[in-house]
Motif scaffolding. Structure first.
Motif, mmCIF file in Angstrom:
data_model
loop_
_atom_site.group_PDB
_atom_site.id
_atom_site.type_symbol
_atom_site.label_atom_id
_atom_site.label_comp_id
_atom_site.label_asym_id
_atom_site.label_seq_id
_atom_site.Cartn_x
_atom_site.Cartn_y
_atom_site.Cartn_z
ATOM 1 N N TYR A 71 -4.588 5.285 -28.472
ATOM 2 C CA TYR A 71 -5.464 6.507 -28.672
ATOM 3 C C TYR A 71 -4.906 7.133 -29.893
ATOM 4 O O TYR A 71 -3.685 7.144 -29.902
ATOM 5 C CB TYR A 71 -5.618 7.148 -27.519
ATOM 6 N N ASP A 72 -5.689 7.882 -30.395
ATOM 7 C CA ASP A 72 -5.182 9.277 -31.266
ATOM 8 C C ASP A 72 -5.292 10.283 -30.311
ATOM 9 O O ASP A 72 -6.368 10.665 -29.604
ATOM 10 C CB ASP A 72 -6.035 9.373 -32.361
ATOM 11 N N ARG A 73 -4.353 11.274 -30.320
ATOM 12 C CA ARG A 73 -4.346 12.356 -29.541
ATOM 13 C C ARG A 73 -4.197 13.387 -30.037
ATOM 14 O O ARG A 73 -3.529 13.736 -30.898
ATOM 15 C CB ARG A 73 -3.145 12.388 -28.366
ATOM 16 N N TYR A 74 -5.324 14.415 -29.999
ATOM 17 C CA TYR A 74 -5.401 15.888 -31.115
ATOM 18 C C TYR A 74 -5.421 17.094 -30.033
ATOM 19 O O TYR A 74 -5.991 16.964 -28.834
ATOM 20 C CB TYR A 74 -7.133 15.731 -31.574
ATOM 21 N N HIS A 75 -4.566 17.839 -30.513
ATOM 22 C CA HIS A 75 -4.753 19.252 -29.788
ATOM 23 C C HIS A 75 -4.012 20.348 -30.846
ATOM 24 O O HIS A 75 -3.197 19.895 -31.691
ATOM 25 C CB HIS A 75 -4.006 19.239 -28.264
ATOM 26 N N PHE A 76 -4.147 21.616 -30.691
ATOM 27 C CA PHE A 76 -3.520 22.497 -31.452
ATOM 28 C C PHE A 76 -2.004 22.518 -31.418
ATOM 29 O O PHE A 76 -1.824 22.401 -30.239
ATOM 30 C CB PHE A 76 -4.243 23.844 -31.353
ATOM 31 N N SER A 77 -1.201 22.823 -32.311
ATOM 32 C CA SER A 77 -0.051 22.688 -32.302
ATOM 33 C C SER A 77 0.664 23.664 -31.870
ATOM 34 O O SER A 77 0.084 24.771 -32.221
ATOM 35 C CB SER A 77 0.635 22.304 -33.712
ATOM 36 N N SER A 78 1.618 23.985 -31.117
ATOM 37 C CA SER A 78 2.463 25.085 -30.568
ATOM 38 C C SER A 78 3.555 25.334 -31.610
ATOM 39 O O SER A 78 4.088 26.593 -31.745
ATOM 40 C CB SER A 78 2.970 24.901 -29.407
ATOM 41 N N ILE A 79 3.892 24.395 -32.762
ATOM 42 C CA ILE A 79 5.041 24.419 -33.685
ATOM 43 C C ILE A 79 4.592 25.000 -35.032
ATOM 44 O O ILE A 79 4.752 25.755 -35.858
ATOM 45 C CB ILE A 79 5.600 23.425 -33.664
ATOM 46 N N TYR A 80 3.060 24.510 -35.341
ATOM 47 C CA TYR A 80 2.440 24.597 -36.635
ATOM 48 C C TYR A 80 1.226 25.497 -36.036
ATOM 49 O O TYR A 80 0.036 24.918 -36.034
ATOM 50 C CB TYR A 80 2.198 23.539 -37.433
#
Length: 272
Positions: A117-126
């Motif tokens: 799978y590709d896993r997408y979520h907003f980054s906590s680092i960027y």
């Protein structure tokens, strides 16, 4: 015999625990403590060495000082302690049925999940950017496991990975949802938990949900954000999957429309 009150409670506490856990001989075998010596502990004739007290306490799942509490306080504490809860759970058919489904997988749904799978979520680092990670669910005996890799490009050299995080954990299909709990194994710092569901119960192309992460220290803040899994194919992760792992602008055309709609429909992220 009394040693500041400790020896008064210790023999009775040990007897209480032995009675609740089975025979004294079983406790001795499990802890490696000599039976004759243990009998002297029960009779209040000798106090266990620090090492033996630690072994006994570890076996019963309590702290060593707890074993030396006054007996009435000890019994009151143990009546609400976790080992009694676990004993009761083991004897509860519904609880065991729940655990069996959670650990072994929920029927046909569990059989459909393995793959890449590709896993997408907003980054906590960027901040404000979307992280695309390489995610894989696989079978290990009767269990469903997963692992995934996050790669963060360097600001000054986008083609080079500045940070790489690797997570390993367990996948649990349950009641039409997929639960995932994992541990970051490169820096051994962060624990994350996610829950997914598909728009169509018969489809696994996209799994939508939320993920929560908390590090071992508060130097990194806990976070919660929407997350999407996009199915790519069977098997374990390949080199091409890992190369796709990166951080993208939220409007990047590489992000599927369904993913972008779900992630950006409201606030991008909740920092806890």
């Amino acid at each position: 015999m009394s040693d500041g009150g400790k020896m008064d409670g210790l023999p009775r506490n040990l007897r209480y625990l032995c009675d609740s856990k089975g025979s004294v001989s079983h406790v001795c075998r499990a802890t490696g403590v000599n039976r004759q010596q243990f009998n002297k502990y029960l009779a209040g004739q000798h106090r266990p060495s620090a090492a033996n007290l630690r072994r006994i306490a570890q076996y019963f799942g309590v702290a060593p000082p707890t074993l030396e509490m006054p007996h009435e306080q000890f019994v009151s504490l143990m009546d609400g302690n976790s080992h009694r809860v676990l004993d009761e759970l083991r004897s509860a058919p519904k609880a065991m049925d729940f655990l069996d489904h959670a650990v072994r997988g929920d029927g046909a749904q569990g059989g459909e999940l393995p793959g890449r799978y590709d896993r997408y979520h907003f980054s906590s680092i960027y901040p404000g950017r979307i992280l695309r990670a390489a995610f894989c669910i696989y079978r290990h005996g009767s269990l469903l496991m997963h692992y995934y890799v996050e790669r963060f490009p360097a600001y000054d050299t986008p083609g080079k990975a500045d940070y790489v995080f690797k997570y390993h954990g367990m996948t649990m299909p349950l009641a039409g949802r997929i639960f995932a709990i994992d541990y970051e194994s490169a820096q051994r710092n962060e624990l994350t938990m996610s829950i997914f569901a598909s728009q169509d119960r018969s489809s696994r192309r996209y799994l939508f949900g939320v993920t929560n992460g908390i590090a071992a220290t508060m130097l990194r803040q806990p976070f919660s954000t929407r997350v999407v899994l996009q199915y790519r194919g069977e098997g374990l992760l390949q080199r091409g999957d890992l190369k796709r792992s990166t951080v993208l602008d939220r409007n990047d055309p590489q992000i599927p429309f369904e993913v972008r709609e779900f992630l950006t429909s409201q606030e991008d992220m909740i920092i806890l």
